[in-house]
Design a protein around this motif. Sequence first.
Motif, short mmCIF file in Angstrom:
data_model
loop_
_atom_site.label_atom_id
_atom_site.label_comp_id
_atom_site.label_asym_id
_atom_site.label_seq_id
_atom_site.Cartn_x
_atom_site.Cartn_y
_atom_site.Cartn_z
N UNK A 120 0.91 -1.44 0.20
CA UNK A 120 -0.26 0.21 0.01
C UNK A 120 0.84 1.39 0.03
N UNK A 121 1.91 1.41 1.15
CA UNK A 121 2.58 2.15 1.14
C UNK A 121 3.81 2.99 -0.21
N UNK A 122 4.20 2.03 -1.07
CA UNK A 122 4.48 1.38 -2.30
C UNK A 122 3.38 2.16 -3.24
N UNK A 123 2.58 1.47 -3.73
CA UNK A 123 1.81 1.95 -4.53
C UNK A 123 1.51 3.45 -4.35
N UNK A 124 0.95 3.88 -3.16
CA UNK A 124 0.59 5.83 -2.76
C UNK A 124 2.06 6.28 -2.87
N UNK A 125 2.52 6.48 -3.13
CA UNK A 125 4.40 6.72 -3.76
C UNK A 125 4.37 6.67 -5.15
N UNK A 126 3.40 5.94 -5.87
CA UNK A 126 3.21 5.82 -7.06
C UNK A 126 1.85 6.69 -7.52
N UNK A 127 1.15 6.74 -7.09
CA UNK A 127 0.29 7.77 -6.90
C UNK A 127 -0.61 6.47 -7.75
N UNK A 128 -0.35 5.34 -7.30
CA UNK A 128 -1.72 4.03 -7.50
C UNK A 128 -2.16 3.99 -6.59
N UNK A 129 -3.65 3.35 -6.58
CA UNK A 129 -4.24 2.84 -5.45
C UNK A 129 -4.63 1.72 -5.33
N UNK A 130 -4.00 1.30 -4.10
CA UNK A 130 -3.43 -0.75 -3.68
C UNK A 130 -4.52 -1.11 -3.69
N UNK A 131 -6.04 -0.77 -3.36
CA UNK A 131 -7.03 -1.83 -3.40
C UNK A 131 -7.44 -2.20 -4.87
N UNK A 132 -7.38 -1.30 -6.04
CA UNK A 132 -7.64 -1.15 -7.20
C UNK A 132 -6.66 -1.73 -8.11
N UNK A 133 -5.54 -1.50 -7.24
CA UNK A 133 -4.00 -2.61 -8.51
C UNK A 133 -3.91 -3.87 -7.38
N UNK A 134 -4.31 -3.81 -6.81
CA UNK A 134 -4.54 -5.87 -5.58
C UNK A 134 -5.47 -6.63 -6.83
#
Length: 92
Positions: free
Chosen positions: A68-82
């Motif tokens: 989640x932290x790494x997704x947010x750092x990339x401006x990605x939604x962790x829930x959506x990406x997962x």
Amino acid sequence: MKEDNILDIERVALDFLQKARKDAGLTEAEFGKRAFPESSNPWSKVHAMWNAKTATKKALRLRLGDFCSMCKALDKNPAQELLLLWNQVEQD
């Protein structure tokens, strides 16, 4: 869920994060600072995701909070990406 399935999704997630980092033009150091600003050595934390091994020579496991932290750092939604990654693994 079988352990192999869990390891598969973790590997796919790590591949996704690595590609997204490179696509964003971030070095591991820059990515680490964005993802783990509270860490005393954020580069090491990020670098270890792909390179470190446990005492039994197994790759480190990807924790959900780190994802989640790494997704947010990339401006990605962790829930959506997962969800997308999960669907990708399920279809393979």
